[in-house]
Design a protein around this motif. Structure first.
Motif, PDB file in Angstrom:
ATOM      1  N   THR A  83      -7.926  -2.244   8.274  1.00 20.98           N
ATOM      2  CA  THR A  83      -6.662  -2.948   8.481  1.00 20.98           C
ATOM      3  C   THR A  83      -5.579  -1.972   8.947  1.00 20.98           C
ATOM      4  O   THR A  83      -5.461  -0.868   8.419  1.00 20.98           O
ATOM      5  CB  THR A  83      -6.204  -3.604   7.164  1.00 20.98           C
ATOM      6  OG1 THR A  83      -7.254  -4.424   6.684  1.00 20.98           O
ATOM      7  CG2 THR A  83      -4.953  -4.428   7.372  1.00 20.98           C
TER       8      THR A  83
ATOM      9  N   ILE B 134      -4.789  -9.672  -0.492  1.00 16.07           N
ATOM     10  CA  ILE B 134      -4.556 -10.220   0.844  1.00 16.07           C
ATOM     11  C   ILE B 134      -3.069 -10.545   0.918  1.00 16.07           C
ATOM     12  O   ILE B 134      -2.543 -11.281   0.084  1.00 16.07           O
ATOM     13  CB  ILE B 134      -5.354 -11.526   1.087  1.00 16.07           C
ATOM     14  CG1 ILE B 134      -6.819 -11.374   0.656  1.00 16.07           C
ATOM     15  CG2 ILE B 134      -5.224 -11.969   2.547  1.00 16.07           C
ATOM     16  CD1 ILE B 134      -7.713 -10.735   1.637  1.00 16.07           C
TER      17      ILE B 134
ATOM     18  N   ASP C  84      -9.007  -3.280   2.976  1.00 11.43           N
ATOM     19  CA  ASP C  84      -9.952  -2.964   4.046  1.00 11.43           C
ATOM     20  C   ASP C  84      -9.445  -1.760   4.822  1.00 11.43           C
ATOM     21  O   ASP C  84      -8.357  -1.792   5.391  1.00 11.43           O
ATOM     22  CB  ASP C  84     -10.088  -4.184   4.976  1.00 11.43           C
ATOM     23  CG  ASP C  84     -11.146  -3.948   6.047  1.00 11.43           C
ATOM     24  OD1 ASP C  84     -11.601  -2.798   6.180  1.00 11.43           O
ATOM     25  OD2 ASP C  84     -11.499  -4.917   6.740  1.00 11.43           O
TER      26      ASP C  84
ATOM     27  N   PHE D  30      -3.375 -10.120   5.928  1.00 15.72           N
ATOM     28  CA  PHE D  30      -3.916  -8.759   6.050  1.00 15.72           C
ATOM     29  C   PHE D  30      -4.706  -8.420   4.791  1.00 15.72           C
ATOM     30  O   PHE D  30      -4.193  -8.562   3.689  1.00 15.72           O
ATOM     31  CB  PHE D  30      -2.794  -7.726   6.201  1.00 15.72           C
ATOM     32  CG  PHE D  30      -2.100  -7.789   7.533  1.00 15.72           C
ATOM     33  CD1 PHE D  30      -2.581  -7.067   8.632  1.00 15.72           C
ATOM     34  CD2 PHE D  30      -0.963  -8.570   7.692  1.00 15.72           C
ATOM     35  CE1 PHE D  30      -1.923  -7.121   9.843  1.00 15.72           C
ATOM     36  CE2 PHE D  30      -0.312  -8.621   8.911  1.00 15.72           C
ATOM     37  CZ  PHE D  30      -0.794  -7.902   9.989  1.00 15.72           C
ATOM     38  N   ASN D  31      -5.920  -7.920   4.991  1.00 13.85           N
ATOM     39  CA  ASN D  31      -6.707  -7.453   3.859  1.00 13.85           C
ATOM     40  C   ASN D  31      -6.315  -6.010   3.565  1.00 13.85           C
ATOM     41  O   ASN D  31      -6.737  -5.083   4.238  1.00 13.85           O
ATOM     42  CB  ASN D  31      -8.203  -7.560   4.181  1.00 13.85           C
ATOM     43  CG  ASN D  31      -9.052  -7.160   2.991  1.00 13.85           C
ATOM     44  OD1 ASN D  31      -8.547  -6.631   1.995  1.00 13.85           O
ATOM     45  ND2 ASN D  31     -10.342  -7.428   3.084  1.00 13.85           N
TER      46      ASN D  31
ATOM     47  N   LYS E 266       0.795  -1.226   0.000  1.00 14.41           N
ATOM     48  CA  LYS E 266       0.000   0.000   0.000  1.00 14.41           C
ATOM     49  C   LYS E 266       0.827   1.275   0.000  1.00 14.41           C
ATOM     50  O   LYS E 266       0.399   2.307   0.494  1.00 14.41           O
ATOM     51  CB  LYS E 266      -0.975   0.023   1.181  1.00 14.41           C
ATOM     52  CG  LYS E 266      -2.354   0.526   0.756  1.00 14.41           C
ATOM     53  CD  LYS E 266      -3.324   0.530   1.907  1.00 14.41           C
ATOM     54  CE  LYS E 266      -4.665   1.108   1.470  1.00 14.41           C
ATOM     55  NZ  LYS E 266      -5.623   1.175   2.571  1.00 14.41           N
TER      56      LYS E 266
ATOM     57  N   GLU F 250      -8.754  -6.720  -4.991  1.00 19.03           N
ATOM     58  CA  GLU F 250      -8.674  -7.389  -3.704  1.00 19.03           C
ATOM     59  C   GLU F 250      -7.229  -7.813  -3.489  1.00 19.03           C
ATOM     60  O   GLU F 250      -6.609  -8.371  -4.400  1.00 19.03           O
ATOM     61  CB  GLU F 250      -9.574  -8.631  -3.745  1.00 19.03           C
ATOM     62  CG  GLU F 250     -10.160  -9.007  -2.412  1.00 19.03           C
ATOM     63  CD  GLU F 250     -11.097 -10.207  -2.568  1.00 19.03           C
ATOM     64  OE1 GLU F 250     -10.921 -11.170  -1.809  1.00 19.03           O
ATOM     65  OE2 GLU F 250     -11.970 -10.181  -3.472  1.00 19.03           O
TER      66      GLU F 250
END
Lengths: 240, 507
Positions: free
Chosen positions: A70, A59, A67, A63-64, A49, A57
């Motif tokens: 998170t 993962i 989301d 960890f998502n 990120k 999506e």
């Protein structure tokens, strides 16, 4: 370990990633290759990120990423990253560069962190530089310190963003050697690189990206000996 | 499209307006919180120490004079602890109204106009007006001032007498040029320099001016104009009015008042100044007179300390506030778009940089602090002012740190704030410190305006020396040299410091 589905990333009107799907297993070393502008670095930086994905999506290590609830900072402790420009902290000694995160995150005491840092620095071959400052090191040494710094947090995944592209040719080998060791020890790694030798020799899988999509995702043998796609063929014919 | 744009402008104006409101409210609350406390009987008395022999700054740098001594004697009689506040003559009545002072004694003439704003005690002195001219002048009456250049002290009776207005029967020629000065001494200096033809001033200061400038100036009394001095108190303050009247009665009865008249008004002050025909000796005597025998050096020293103290304190306030403002503005970089914080910071910087420091100082002192605590007002003003510049220095320093450093920090699991603290700011400091030093140097020079709020800084010290010695050249050159040396010294120190910082970069 890493699961990516329909990942898109746009900058304004420019769509850099146009739907990436892939799955990387624990202990796998995956090398991402492709022409510049193909979106491979962006893909890598979406995984922890540093780039905000537009849609999809992801993962990583449970960890998502997409989301908003998170804790991204917590996720990044488990997902180390090594940069092209090393990004060592010039105001800190080599030892402090390595111990800063474990100490400030209260994962270890100062003594424990320093002991571990010395071990790591010795392992990457710069044990004697602990009290030097980054500017006193060569590029190859800096990158090995950066790897040690990532390892200090005991990550489950390591991301490499063109780790040898800023190095003088004679220093590329020493960095690749460290990475090879890591792969052999079973570290889950995603490596964006132009080092085809490393891809062929070390990678379990090679992903060829072009135009924001994964064109081919195969074993090194298949990619290098018997590429199926025309674009892969033409790219490899230029770089090999 | 047009609508949208104008809406946007309106919205930002609204934000600006409400922000100003909040700022002013905060400043007001801060200002009010520190006011009246103490149960002791304190009498705060305003004066304007530019009117010898009634009030002036003595050689020890304290307020002194006939009025001051009278007020102290009254205070002693009536059990008051008298505290003097020295301010400009035209601020005196305003300070009474706002309650910053309880009484004003400043050789103030009772006039109908003033009676509308304040109450006066019984009069204690009768004064006549004098025209002060150069010895070679043949002006002897007010009528002769028609069409001439006249200097006066702003707001005094002399000012009223010579200002050409419809109801002024004496001066009718509209070509009469009146130069108004904050201090009588400045008017006299103007006269000595030949820029005006006459100064109209009260009899006693006129006598002093002439005796201090023997052979250069003379004065003539204006016939038929007698004025009465009284002490002013705020309207309706019976308690203080009665106490002062009673105290005055008592010191007149016990002879103290007459003694003070003898000492301050009739007594001839002996000049400490020596003269010589030898220009070199004359210069040395002048030096001695200006800086030594009238304690000028003490004033300069005190002024220097005040200047350095205010600058240092202001720079500290500025750094803390500036860091906050810079970080507020930096949220823009973090979020990739404008935020509430970054907007507030931008408006703050915009307003502060868009208004003169002197205006900010006067607002802070007169409006927010109600003419109290000049030093605090000055430190706050310059702190707030400097913060706007410091914020930009800090922001530039932070932005100059390589972008990869932020990514490096974030990739190790540090939050934005942690990365700032552990990684970005320690590096930014090297870019910031030298620029901050320059800001401090700039601030030292900017504080030269604090004299406006009755703080005795270096510039004000020179002002005092001029008003006591009538010498302009030496005191002004002296403070110019002091400022210059101070700045030069700091610049040198800063260069050494900067070189050290760079060396540690190479290591």
């Amino acid at each position: 370990m890493i699961f990516v589905k329909d990942l898109h990333k746009t900058y304004g009107k420019l769509e850099v990633l146009k739907g990436i799907d892939t799955h990387i297993k624990k202990g796998e070393c995956v090398v991402v290759i492709g022409p510049s502008g193909s979106g491979k670095s962006t893909f890598l930086r979406c995984l922890n990120k540093l780039e905000e994905p537009t849609k999809g999506e992801i993962i990583v290590d449970g960890f998502n990423v997409m989301d908003p609830k998170t804790d991204i900072n917590k996720m990044r402790r488990d997902v180390g990253m090594v940069f092209q420009q090393f990004n060592l902290f010039p105001h800190l000694t080599i030892l402090e560069n390595v111990t800063l995160a474990p100490i400030k995150h209260k994962l270890m005491t100062k003594e424990e962190a320093e002991k571990k840092a010395i071990e790591l620095l010795q392992r990457v071959g710069v044990g004697d530089k602990a009290n030097s400052y980054p500017n006193q090191l060569s590029g190859g040494q800096k990158q090995r310190v950066a790897i040690a710094r990532s390892l200090a947090l005991n990550p489950n995944v390591l991301l490499f963003d063109e780790p040898t592209s800023a190095l003088d040719p004679e220093m590329v080998g020493e960095v690749l050697e460290v990475m090879k060791q890591l792969a052999e020890e079973g570290m889950t790694m995603v490596v964006v690189t132009h080092e085809m030798g490393f891809a062929r020799e070390v990678a379990h899988r090679v992903i060829f990206m072009d135009g924001g999509v994964i064109v081919e995702d195969e074993t090194p043998e298949t990619i290098f000996m018997n590429p199926k796609n025309e674009r892969t063929k033409s790219f490899l014919s230029k770089v090999l | 499209m047009k609508n949208k744009a104008s809406l946007k402008i309106k919205a930002s104006l609204k934000i600006k307006a409400s922000l100003m409101g909040i700022l002013l409210c905060v400043m007001f609350v801060v200002g009010c919180g520190k006011g009246n406390e103490t149960g002791e009987k304190i009498l705060r008395v305003g004066t304007n120490a530019e009117f010898p022999p009634f009030e002036y700054i003595n050689n020890d740098g304290e307020v002194d004079g006939f009025d001051i001594a009278v007020m102290k004697a009254i205070g002693e009689e009536m059990g008051y602890n008298v505290e003097f506040q020295n301010m400009e003559f035209k601020s005196l009545i305003g300070s009474l109204k706002t309650g910053a002072v309880d009484a004003v004694i400043a050789g103030m003439t009772v006039t109908d106009e003033r009676k509308e704003s304040v109450d006066f005690t019984n009069t204690y002195y009768q004064a006549t007006q004098h025209i002060v001219v150069r010895v070679d002048s043949d002006i002897t009456t007010l009528e002769q001032l028609n069409g001439k250049k006249v200097a006066v002290q702003e707001g005094t009776t002399g000012d009223l007498l010579v200002t050409p207005e419809e109801d002024n029967e004496i001066i009718t020629d509209s070509s009469t040029e009146v130069k108004r000065f904050k201090k009588g001494t400045d008017a006299i200096i103007e006269l000595k320099n030949g820029s005006v033809d006459a100064v109209v001033v009260d009899a006693n200061p006129a006598k002093q001016f002439v005796s201090a400038n023997e052979g250069v100036l003379k004065s003539v009394e204006v016939e038929g104009i007698t004025e009465e001095y009284a002490i002013a108190v705020s309207k309706g303050n019976e308690q203080v009015l009665n106490d002062i009247n009673e105290g005055m009665q008592r010191i007149k009865e016990n002879g103290v008042f007459d003694e003070l008249v003898e000492t301050y008004i009739n007594g001839t002050e002996q000049s400490v100044r020596k003269h010589s025909d030898n220009p070199v000796m004359e210069f040395i005597y002048t030096l001695e007179f200006v800086f030594i025998s009238t304690n000028g050096y003490k004033l300069l020293l005190q002024g220097l300390l005040a200047t350095i103290g205010i600058s240092l304190a202001a720079v500290l306030v500025g750094v803390v506030l500036g860091l906050i403002i810079a970080l507020m503005k930096m949220t823009e970089v973090q979020k990739g778009k404008k935020t509430l914080f970054s907007r507030i910071a931008t408006i703050y910087i915009d307003i502060i940089r868009g208004t003169p420091a002197i205006v900010q100082l006067l607002i802070m002192y007169m409006v927010v602090f109600q003419s109290k605590m000049g030093i605090v007002a000055a430190v706050l003003t310059f702190g707030i002012n400097s913060a706007a510049y410091v914020a930009e220095i800090i922001r530039a320093g932070i932005l100059a740190v390589d972008k990869g450093q932020m990514e490096g920090g974030r990739s190790l699991g540090f939050s934005y704030g942690e990365t700032m603290r552990y990684i970005i700011l320690p590096q930014a400091i090297k870019n910031i410190l030298p620029a901050l030093g320059n800001e401090f140097i700039t601030l030292i020079k900017e504080t030269a305006i604090v004299g406006y709020v009755a703080i005795q800084d270096l510039t004000k010290a020179a002002d005092f020396i001029i008003s006591r010695t009538y010498e302009t050249f030496l005191p002004l050159i002296a403070i110019a040299i002091i400022y210059y040396c101070l700045v030069k010294l700091l610049t040198k120190g800063l260069n050494v410091f900067e070189r050290r910082l760079r060396q540690s970069d190479i290591r």
